[in-house]
Design a protein around this motif. Structure first.
Motif, PDB file in Angstrom:
ATOM      1  N   THR A 251      14.039 -27.236 -62.833  1.00 30.43           N
ATOM      2  CA  THR A 251      15.214 -26.883 -62.036  1.00 30.43           C
ATOM      3  C   THR A 251      16.503 -27.464 -62.589  1.00 30.43           C
ATOM      4  O   THR A 251      17.584 -26.964 -62.296  1.00 30.43           O
ATOM      5  CB  THR A 251      15.044 -27.326 -60.570  1.00 30.43           C
ATOM      6  OG1 THR A 251      14.893 -28.746 -60.518  1.00 30.43           O
ATOM      7  CG2 THR A 251      13.822 -26.671 -59.948  1.00 30.43           C
ATOM      8  N   ARG A 254      20.032 -31.637 -61.609  1.00 31.48           N
ATOM      9  CA  ARG A 254      20.335 -31.774 -60.182  1.00 31.48           C
ATOM     10  C   ARG A 254      19.210 -32.477 -59.444  1.00 31.48           C
ATOM     11  O   ARG A 254      19.445 -33.283 -58.524  1.00 31.48           O
ATOM     12  CB  ARG A 254      20.566 -30.380 -59.573  1.00 31.48           C
ATOM     13  CG  ARG A 254      20.890 -30.362 -58.091  1.00 31.48           C
ATOM     14  CD  ARG A 254      20.791 -28.951 -57.531  1.00 31.48           C
ATOM     15  NE  ARG A 254      19.422 -28.451 -57.596  1.00 31.48           N
ATOM     16  CZ  ARG A 254      19.090 -27.185 -57.370  1.00 31.48           C
ATOM     17  NH1 ARG A 254      20.017 -26.289 -57.110  1.00 31.48           N
ATOM     18  NH2 ARG A 254      17.817 -26.812 -57.431  1.00 31.48           N
ATOM     19  N   ASP A 255      17.950 -32.172 -59.823  1.00 28.73           N
ATOM     20  CA  ASP A 255      16.789 -32.713 -59.131  1.00 28.73           C
ATOM     21  C   ASP A 255      16.028 -33.733 -59.965  1.00 28.73           C
ATOM     22  O   ASP A 255      15.012 -34.270 -59.509  1.00 28.73           O
ATOM     23  CB  ASP A 255      15.826 -31.576 -58.767  1.00 28.73           C
ATOM     24  CG  ASP A 255      16.460 -30.554 -57.836  1.00 28.73           C
ATOM     25  OD1 ASP A 255      17.211 -30.973 -56.939  1.00 28.73           O
ATOM     26  OD2 ASP A 255      16.200 -29.351 -58.015  1.00 28.73           O
ATOM     27  N   SER A 276      18.904 -24.363 -62.121  1.00 37.14           N
ATOM     28  CA  SER A 276      20.129 -24.588 -61.346  1.00 37.14           C
ATOM     29  C   SER A 276      21.374 -24.612 -62.227  1.00 37.14           C
ATOM     30  O   SER A 276      22.484 -24.828 -61.732  1.00 37.14           O
ATOM     31  CB  SER A 276      20.027 -25.917 -60.591  1.00 37.14           C
ATOM     32  OG  SER A 276      19.914 -27.000 -61.509  1.00 37.14           O
ATOM     33  N   THR A 278      22.202 -26.844 -64.311  1.00 34.14           N
ATOM     34  CA  THR A 278      22.726 -28.211 -64.455  1.00 34.14           C
ATOM     35  C   THR A 278      21.962 -28.881 -65.597  1.00 34.14           C
ATOM     36  O   THR A 278      20.795 -29.226 -65.452  1.00 34.14           O
ATOM     37  CB  THR A 278      22.539 -29.011 -63.156  1.00 34.14           C
ATOM     38  OG1 THR A 278      21.162 -28.972 -62.755  1.00 34.14           O
ATOM     39  CG2 THR A 278      23.412 -28.442 -62.055  1.00 34.14           C
TER      40      THR A 278
END
Length: 358
Positions: A251, A254-255, A276, A278
């Motif tokens: 992802t 971000r995570d 995402s 990012t």
């Protein structure tokens, strides 16, 4: 889905493997083919099907007659003009395909009409890619195979197999009996990685932000679907109190810190994707970011990371029903590429979007 019959092999000519016929000719009699060309960034209308010169085989390169190709997020990024500087325009996009050898140097060891797969390595970015009737790629990123699976199934596999396999092997060194967390589990790579990990003998936890997709995760062998609300480390540790042995981050950054907190000491997180969008971490401090004893790796490999033997084993696993492939939709012809990219961007249907040319 309509199944495509298998190909018939042909005997290579004296000067090297040669099988196909060009799609047409220009006024000066030079052969041409049909291809999707991106001349400037923008919406899907920038993807234009036109006649272009048939690529000429040169030393160290192989021409493939394209039978099918997957449509990928990175190609959407290229079309929007958001890719790295290695993308030059005009360009025929497409980072992967399956097909048959059309022409190859005799020293390549390849023969005419041999089934092959290829992906990445600058394909569709620094040189013309798979959105075409024919594509020319370096011989070292050719993966030969033999399969009776339909082209729409085969076309879904190269990039997601290579990425999932490389992440689990090179990135994580995953072993039977270990626990694996997949962050971004309903992506094509996430689903493929789950199926591969289960086939290996791992216990799989996998995330989705949509509760209705938990059942699909279980269908791919996921032992513990997890609904991702942005913070899952606590939920993961309810299943594995000491944390999981390995985690595949798809992802993005971000995570990433939360994923790191889900892993046990001496466990490993492999950063492979950024659904995402990012990719970077501002003011990164390893001491404050990475938990004690947790290893952080990354994977962004190439075709050479997927041995032909491993690809063939995976094809056999699909044929035997041990490995599942999710195809969101199959499209026919180059003119359908715009629709395929639009459908991919919508994210309405999980799985691979595949364009078949024959």
């Amino acid at each position: 889905m309509e199944e495509t019959p298998g190909h018939k092999r042909q005997t290579p000519g004296a000067e090297g493997a040669h099988a196909g016929r060009p799609a047409g000719t220009t006024e000066d009699k030079s052969p041409t083919m049909r291809a999707v060309v991106l001349s400037e960034p923008g919406d899907v209308n920038r993807l234009v099907v036109k006649d272009v010169p048939l690529p000429r085989v040169r030393p160290g390169w192989v021409r493939i007659e394209v039978k099918a190709f997957g449509v990928n997020e990175s190609e959407v990024t290229t079309r929007k003009g958001l890719s790295a500087p290695d993308v030059t325009l005009p360009r025929v996009p497409g980072i992967e395909c399956v097909g048959v050898v059309d022409e190859a140097p005799s020293c390549s060891g390849l023969h005419a009409a041999q089934q092959v797969a290829t992906m990445m390595g600058g394909m569709g970015r620094s040189f013309d890619g798979a959105y075409a009737q024919y594509t020319l790629v370096p011989v070292d990123q050719i993966i030969p195979f033999d399969s009776e699976l339909p082209w729409e199934t085969l076309g879904a596999l190269p990039e997601m197999f290579q990425t999932a396999y490389g992440s689990l092997s090179t990135g994580l060194d995953l072993r039977a009996g270990q626990t694996l967390l997949i962050r971004g589990g309903t992506s094509t790579v996430g689903l493929t990685a789950a199926a591969m990990a289960k086939d290996l003998g791992a216990t799989v936890l996998s995330t989705t932000r949509r509760p209705e997709r938990a059942r699909m995760l279980r269908a791919f062998g996921v032992d513990h679907p997890i609904i991702d609300d942005g913070t899952i480390a606590g939920t993961v540790r309810e299943v594995c109190p000491d944390g999981v042995d390995a985690a595949l981050e798809l992802t993005g950054t971000r995570d990433l810190q939360d994923t790191l907190r889900s892993v046990c000491a001496h466990g490993t997180v492999c950063f492979t994707g950024a659904l995402s969008d990012t990719w970077t971490i501002q003011d990164f401090s390893p001491l404050g970011y990475i938990p004690n004893g947790v290893r952080l790796t990354a994977y962004g490999g190439a075709a050479t990371d997927l041995p032909a033997e491993a690809f063939q084993r995976q094809l056999q696993a699909i044929a035997e029903g041990r490995l599942k492939v999710t195809i969101a939709k199959t499209y026919r012809g180059l003119e359908s590429v715009r629709e395929a990219q639009t459908s991919l961007e919508s994210g309405a249907v999980p799985g691979k979007h595949v364009v078949v040319l024959d």
